[in-house]
Write an enzyme that holds these catalytic residues in place. Structure first.
Site, PDB file in Angstrom:
ATOM      1  N   ASP A  63      35.633  28.208  57.065  1.00 27.34           N
ATOM      2  CA  ASP A  63      34.982  29.474  57.166  1.00 27.34           C
ATOM      3  C   ASP A  63      33.561  29.395  57.347  1.00 27.34           C
ATOM      4  OD1 ASP A  63      34.091  28.432  54.675  1.00 27.34           O
ATOM      5  OD2 ASP A  63      35.776  29.329  53.616  1.00 27.34           O
ATOM      6  N   ASP A  65      29.720  30.435  56.448  1.00 28.65           N
ATOM      7  CA  ASP A  65      28.784  30.964  55.474  1.00 28.65           C
ATOM      8  C   ASP A  65      27.679  31.150  56.050  1.00 28.65           C
ATOM      9  OD1 ASP A  65      30.831  31.160  53.451  1.00 28.65           O
ATOM     10  OD2 ASP A  65      30.442  29.039  52.517  1.00 28.65           O
ATOM     11  N   ASP A 145      25.238  21.041  46.364  1.00 25.45           N
ATOM     12  CA  ASP A 145      25.725  19.798  45.524  1.00 25.45           C
ATOM     13  C   ASP A 145      25.628  18.550  46.284  1.00 25.45           C
ATOM     14  OD1 ASP A 145      27.564  20.554  47.625  1.00 25.45           O
ATOM     15  OD2 ASP A 145      29.270  20.983  46.058  1.00 25.45           O
TER      16      ASP A 145
HETATM   17  P1  ATP Z   1      35.133  23.706  52.360  1.00 27.67           P
HETATM   18  O1  ATP Z   1      35.198  23.192  53.389  1.00 27.67           O
HETATM   19  O2  ATP Z   1      35.710  23.448  50.982  1.00 27.67           O
HETATM   20  O3  ATP Z   1      35.007  25.355  52.353  1.00 27.67           O
HETATM   21  P2  ATP Z   1      32.286  23.944  51.576  1.00 27.67           P
HETATM   22  O4  ATP Z   1      31.233  23.070  51.437  1.00 27.67           O
HETATM   23  O5  ATP Z   1      32.005  25.090  52.499  1.00 27.67           O
HETATM   24  O6  ATP Z   1      33.738  23.201  51.810  1.00 27.67           O
HETATM   25  P3  ATP Z   1      32.394  26.001  49.300  1.00 27.67           P
HETATM   26  O7  ATP Z   1      33.103  25.639  48.075  1.00 27.67           O
HETATM   27  O8  ATP Z   1      32.973  26.876  50.244  1.00 27.67           O
HETATM   28  O9  ATP Z   1      32.380  24.424  50.313  1.00 27.67           O
HETATM   29  O10 ATP Z   1      31.003  25.935  49.297  1.00 27.67           O
HETATM   30  C1  ATP Z   1      29.951  26.509  50.244  1.00 27.67           C
HETATM   31  C2  ATP Z   1      28.400  25.843  49.697  1.00 27.67           C
HETATM   32  O11 ATP Z   1      28.313  26.186  48.818  1.00 27.67           O
HETATM   33  C3  ATP Z   1      28.770  24.085  49.721  1.00 27.67           C
HETATM   34  O12 ATP Z   1      28.849  23.671  50.917  1.00 27.67           O
HETATM   35  C4  ATP Z   1      27.641  23.888  48.768  1.00 27.67           C
HETATM   36  O13 ATP Z   1      26.302  23.834  49.658  1.00 27.67           O
HETATM   37  C5  ATP Z   1      27.527  25.122  47.929  1.00 27.67           C
HETATM   38  N1  ATP Z   1      28.116  24.862  46.715  1.00 27.67           N
HETATM   39  C6  ATP Z   1      29.512  25.248  46.513  1.00 27.67           C
HETATM   40  N2  ATP Z   1      29.851  24.993  45.268  1.00 27.67           N
HETATM   41  C7  ATP Z   1      28.816  24.159  44.512  1.00 27.67           C
HETATM   42  C8  ATP Z   1      28.799  23.692  43.229  1.00 27.67           C
HETATM   43  N3  ATP Z   1      29.462  23.572  42.455  1.00 27.67           N
HETATM   44  N4  ATP Z   1      27.436  23.030  43.161  1.00 27.67           N
HETATM   45  C9  ATP Z   1      26.460  23.055  44.081  1.00 27.67           C
HETATM   46  N5  ATP Z   1      26.523  23.830  45.095  1.00 27.67           N
HETATM   47  C10 ATP Z   1      27.732  24.153  45.585  1.00 27.67           C
HETATM   48 MG    MG Z   2      33.219  26.861  52.534  1.00 24.80          MG
END
Ligand code: ATP
Ligand code: MG
Length: 452
Positions: A63, A65, A145
């Protein structure tokens, strides 16, 4: 919240379009629309998080963001198809058909306590608090994170803003937490599970310093809401990298935190028990790769099978019937699991049934066997039987018999189950497995299997 200034740069390294591989051709049309409309209205607009990381890796993002300096109300004013969610920290969801682009206003460095449920309401009343809810990009970045997840793609000139060395880490396939690892894991222990998940999914190496800390901090997951752990369970095991995710969890002392009874049953691993679990996980990944559906109930059931069968065996030794013993053990272990992972009833109920039904495979004659064969839960129970048989945990001949039974016509099935006379002597009941075996968890020696 620790402000990790020493480890990061106060100003970003700006990587121009000519020096990176992210092309707009790989960004969703909807995300581009959102980015451009924000920019044209005079706001900063960046693609952020997993999508930037995945594009750098030439993977297809799950997705997209967006992060911006526009306030949520300002975002809403720009888009007709927009809904604000969340209370204190509000997010805008801009919808395009089935695709939703999440637009977040840059977050400030408020303390974690301010984020907690209790403060949310009071925050709504005061403009003052609001001021440190939102911030600039240079604050937003430190709340993220891992360095790989902290990159911003700027729609104004297609550059990448890198405050944390994330681009180099992505290139080195290194997962590094932003700031001081112990403090960041204490702030949110789920980050340890996320580390295992990203390492598995992206084939990244978890930074050694961070990895060394995880086993000692794993117990902090005890305090994490069970609903959040169910979410993470799904992301870990249904994203197509379940086997590697499991290995990461085991390696870093996290698996026992989620599935203590299973970890106990496994012991140090490396044997038939571990192969049983790994075969199920590989199977799940193959299904995901084929675009076939996967249900959390099956893997949860696989994880619980060993401990359930052991407990059932102990109960049966105390004089309980095999059927009752298995039912009780399945009920107890799924209750214990629910104390950690909030598995919704629509999954935990069929999971328990699937476990209980294992005893029914021993009955290869009679109307009950036919009812079982035709029941809704047969398929999942049978899939578990196959895995057990492959691991030497169930009679291979018995599994083959059930496989063959399914290939017969209804009339032949009735004959095979002894519900009709074989008549013309064409019946194949010779191949029926000979004797009942109690459910047992320890991989059995193959020698005593009554192969027909
Ligand atoms: P995915 O491909 O699984 O969606 P993602 O990196 O986009 O991976 P998400 O859970 O969608 O992960 O979260 C989006 C963003 O928000 C992350 O890339 C990170 O920057 C931030 N984030 C999400 N969860 C946390 C957390 N628990 N602590 C700190 N930052 C977080
Ligand atoms: Mg994501």
């Amino acid at each position: 919240m620790t402000v990790p200034t020493q480890s990061g740069r106060p100003t970003p390294q700006i990587i121009p379009r000519s020096e990176h591989n992210i092309s707009r051709a790989h960004i969703s049309k909807s995300a581009l629309k959102v980015l451009y409309r924000l920019k044209d209205a005079g706001y900063q607009a960046f693609l952020v998080g997993g999508s930037v990381r995945d594009l750098l890796l030439e993977r297809e993002p799950k997705d997209f963001d967006v992060a911006t300096n526009a306030l949520p109300e300002e975002v809403r004013a720009l888009f007709g198809n927009c809904r604000l969610i969340g209370r204190r920290f509000r997010l805008a969801h801009v919808r395009f058909g089935r695709e939703v682009i999440e637009v977040a206003t840059f977050r400030g460095l408020g303390t974690e306590e301010e984020d907690s449920e209790g403060r949310e309401v009071s925050a709504e009343t005061g403009r003052l608090l609001r001021d440190n809810v939102y911030g600039g990009i240079e604050e937003d970045v430190w709340r993220r994170d891992f360095t790989a997840n902290s990159l911003y793609y700027n729609i104004a000139d297609f550059s990448i803003w890198d405050f944390t060395g994330g681009v180099a880490d992505v290139q080195a396939r290194r997962l590094r937490i932003i700031g001081e690892p112990e403090a960041r894991f204490r702030e949110d222990p789920v980050r340890m599970l996320r580390a295992a998940r990203f390492a598995a999914k992206l084939d990244f190496e978890i930074d050694a310093g961070m990895a060394a800390l995880i086993p000692g901090l794993a117990h902090l997951l005890d305090g994490v809401p069970t609903a959040r752990l169910f979410d993470e369970f799904q992301k870990l095991f249904q994203g197509g990298h379940a086997l590697e995710g499991y290995r990461q969890l085991r390696r870093h002392g996290l698996f026992r935190q989620l599935f203590p009874a299973t970890a106990e049953w496994l012991g140090p691993g490396g044997d038939a028990r571990e192969h049983f679990l790994e075969a199920a996980l590989a199977n799940t990944d193959a299904r995901v790769a084929d675009g076939r559906p996967v249900t959390p109930m099956f893997l949860l059931g696989v994880f619980l099978w060993g401990p359930v069968a052991d407990r059932a065996a102990a109960l049966a030794e105390g004089g309980m019937s095999d059927f009752q013993a298995l039912a009780l053990a399945a009920a107890e272990l799924s209750r214990e699991l629910a104390e950690r992972i909030a598995v919704p009833k629509r999954f935990s109920i069929p999971m328990r049934e699937m476990l209980q039904l294992q005893v029914r495979f021993d009955k290869t004659r009679g109307a009950r066997a036919l009812v079982f064969l035709q029941s809704e839960r047969f398929r999942a129970a049978y899939d578990l039987l196959l895995l057990r048989a492959a691991a030497g945990n169930a009679d291979k001949g018995l599994a083959e018999w059930w496989t063959r039974l399914q290939s017969l016509s209804p009339g032949e099935q009735r004959r095979e189950l002894g519900l009709e006379r074989a008549g013309e002597g064409k019946g194949s009941s010779r191949r029926r497995p000979g004797r009942r075996r109690p459910a047992r968890s320890a991989p059995a020696a193959q020698g005593d299997q009554p192969l027909a």
